[in-house]
Write an enzyme that holds these catalytic residues in place. Structure first.
Site, PDB file in Angstrom:
ATOM      1  N   LYS A 112       0.832  -1.218   0.000  1.00  0.00           N
ATOM      2  CA  LYS A 112       0.000   0.000   0.000  1.00  0.00           C
ATOM      3  C   LYS A 112       0.862   1.261   0.000  1.00  0.00           C
ATOM      4  CE  LYS A 112      -2.419  -1.527   3.609  1.00  0.00           C
ATOM      5  NZ  LYS A 112      -2.121  -2.972   3.638  1.00  0.00           N
ATOM      6  N   THR A 113       1.874   1.293   0.874  1.00  0.00           N
ATOM      7  CA  THR A 113       2.784   2.454   0.945  1.00  0.00           C
ATOM      8  C   THR A 113       3.584   2.582  -0.349  1.00  0.00           C
ATOM      9  OG1 THR A 113       2.947   2.118   3.326  1.00  0.00           O
ATOM     10  CG2 THR A 113       4.610   3.537   2.321  1.00  0.00           C
ATOM     11  N   ASP A 132      -1.258   6.665   6.399  1.00  0.00           N
ATOM     12  CA  ASP A 132      -1.272   5.230   6.697  1.00  0.00           C
ATOM     13  C   ASP A 132      -2.134   5.012   7.940  1.00  0.00           C
ATOM     14  OD1 ASP A 132      -0.693   2.606   6.366  1.00  0.00           O
ATOM     15  OD2 ASP A 132       1.405   2.720   6.981  1.00  0.00           O
ATOM     16  N   THR A 145      -5.742  -1.454   6.945  1.00  0.00           N
ATOM     17  CA  THR A 145      -5.897  -2.914   6.959  1.00  0.00           C
ATOM     18  C   THR A 145      -7.325  -3.270   7.379  1.00  0.00           C
ATOM     19  OG1 THR A 145      -5.063  -2.893   9.218  1.00  0.00           O
ATOM     20  CG2 THR A 145      -3.474  -3.393   7.488  1.00  0.00           C
ATOM     21  N   ARG A 166       6.253  -8.535   1.797  1.00  0.00           N
ATOM     22  CA  ARG A 166       7.070  -8.118   2.942  1.00  0.00           C
ATOM     23  C   ARG A 166       7.679  -9.327   3.651  1.00  0.00           C
ATOM     24  NH1 ARG A 166       3.934  -4.547   7.007  1.00  0.00           N
ATOM     25  NH2 ARG A 166       4.230  -2.961   5.390  1.00  0.00           N
TER      26      ARG A 166
END
Length: 328
Positions: A67-68, A112, A161, A220
């Site tokens: 997302k980032t 975020d 999330t 990740r």
């Protein structure tokens, strides 16, 4: 003499000082999420052709899916500045007003964990998103007055999330909702190979695929496992990371064939042994595992449910036949 002293003070650049950036910067470099990439390309190209700002975007999905990274890619593709922050960083309304008033035309504000904004801060976002204005209260008590500040047109990118925790009015103000899905092993394999190239490490195809299968569909985690396996390979003096190095390293780290770690197995065992396979409530599980409810719901459960090892019901969590078979 002064000249000599100046010469001595000049720092020498060391190779290790340059941190390798593993994040992709262009939309073409981003692996996976094909549908999202295709739509984003269309929206960005349309906004460039019409010379308009992008509509506000909400990115949602489990942690670690990019997302980032996508928010930074959007700023690169639009060639605008990005101001990154997070929901818990705003303690009072004034923090948001200060940040919004410092934005230039076309800038991106990336928040975020946007679901963790306080209600007061969230409400002050509404006029900013719709009319590009924000209200600011000057003074206190009877002498207090509201001043409206005009701000530059900007694009808000929110990442969360937990989309369900966003209030309906805030959710409806995002014109572009994008849901990130778990990755397929082949896409993760490509990410692992690409990152091992950047880290100048040789890895076999079968080894990279094995890491991909055990990465819980999350880039990740794939990159984290790759880095730890590199550590094991260095200590073992292995020139290339092969399947044997991977299997030994993953066993050492307690990562099983489904990609589950010690915490996941503890969770499954708790339902299976302590509560006869369920159903068991989330609060009970949280107390039994000494883990916060958010960690269980956001980190542990999404992948277990996606793999069909656990079911959520109205009465609580139940371990499936597949989950019991995996434990055996």
């Amino acid at each position: 003499m002064d000249h000599e002293r100046e010469k001595k003070l000049v720092p020498n650049e060391i190779k290790e000082d340059k941190k390798i950036n593993l994040r992709p910067t262009k939309i073409e470099e981003f692996i996976g999420q094909t549908n999202i990439k295709s739509n984003l390309k269309t929206f960005i190209e349309s906004s460039v052709r019409r010379k308009k700002n992008l509509d506000h975007i909400i990115l949602y999905g489990p942690p670690g899916l990019g997302k980032t990274t996508l928010a930074n890619i959007i700023s690169y593709e639009k060639n605008v500045n990005i101001h990154s922050t997070s929901g818990p960083a705003f303690t009072k309304k004034g923090d948001l007003v200060t940040l919004l008033s410092n934005l230039s035309n076309g800038d991106i504000l990336f928040i975020d964990e946007i679901h963790r904004l306080s209600p007061i801060v969230e409400e002050s976002l509404y006029p900013a998103m719709e009319d590009f204005k924000c209200d600011y209260i000057i003074g206190a008590g009877p002498s207090a007055r509201v001043m409206q500040i005009s701000i530059e047109k900007f694009t808000l990118i929110g990442a969360t999330t937990r989309l369900g925790l966003l209030s309906r009015p805030l959710r409806d103000r995002f014109g572009i909702p994008l849901q990130l899905e778990f990755y397929q092993p082949n896409d993760l394999k490509d990410i692992i190979c690409l990152n091992s190239e950047k880290l100048k490490i040789k890895i076999d195809e079968s080894a990279s695929y094995e890491i991909a299968k055990r990465s819980r569909g999350t880039p990740r985690i794939a990159i984290r496992l790759l880095k730890r396996i590199i550590d094991f390979s260095v200590v073992q003096n292995a020139q290339t990371i092969d399947i044997q190095v991977v299997l030994t390293s993953l066993k050492q780290m307690g990562i099983d064939s489904e990609g589950l770690d010690e915490m996941d197995r503890k969770y499954l065992n708790c339902i299976s042994k302590n509560y006869s396979g369920g159903p068991v409530g989330i609060e009970t599980l949280s107390a039994a595992l000494l883990e916060q409810r958010d960690i269980i719901e956001d980190v542990i459960e999404p992948y277990l449910m996606q793999r069909g090892l656990v079911q959520r019901t109205s009465r609580g969590r139940i371990i499936t036949k597949k989950g019991l078979f995996h434990l055996k």
